[in-house]
Write a protein that holds these residues in place. Sequence first.
Motif: not given
Length: 103
Positions: A82, A84-86
Amino acid sequence: MQVESPDYCDLVAAVFSYEVVDGGIDPDSLRRIHAGDIAEWITALDRSGMFGKTAIATLSDQWHSNPRLLLDALLDDVDDVTRRRCLVAWSALDRRSALIQIG
């Protein structure tokens, strides 16, 4: 003697933990934070009753000058995927802003 402002990251993460459940921060919210539109976050902290007026003012000043601090607080307790995605989405917003400024 210089006094450092307190680190409210853990409390902010606790208040907003519901925002990052199930995959991270909503893309529209992320865009608004990146743009410095943090009013709803400040209002939510104020309504939580967990922060005094001084803390609210401190956080508001910090987040207005550097919205990334709000993002970091929101991602404080999330899993690595999460986070890394953000952060990738945030970087894309940074690149887009740089391109707009260039012309």
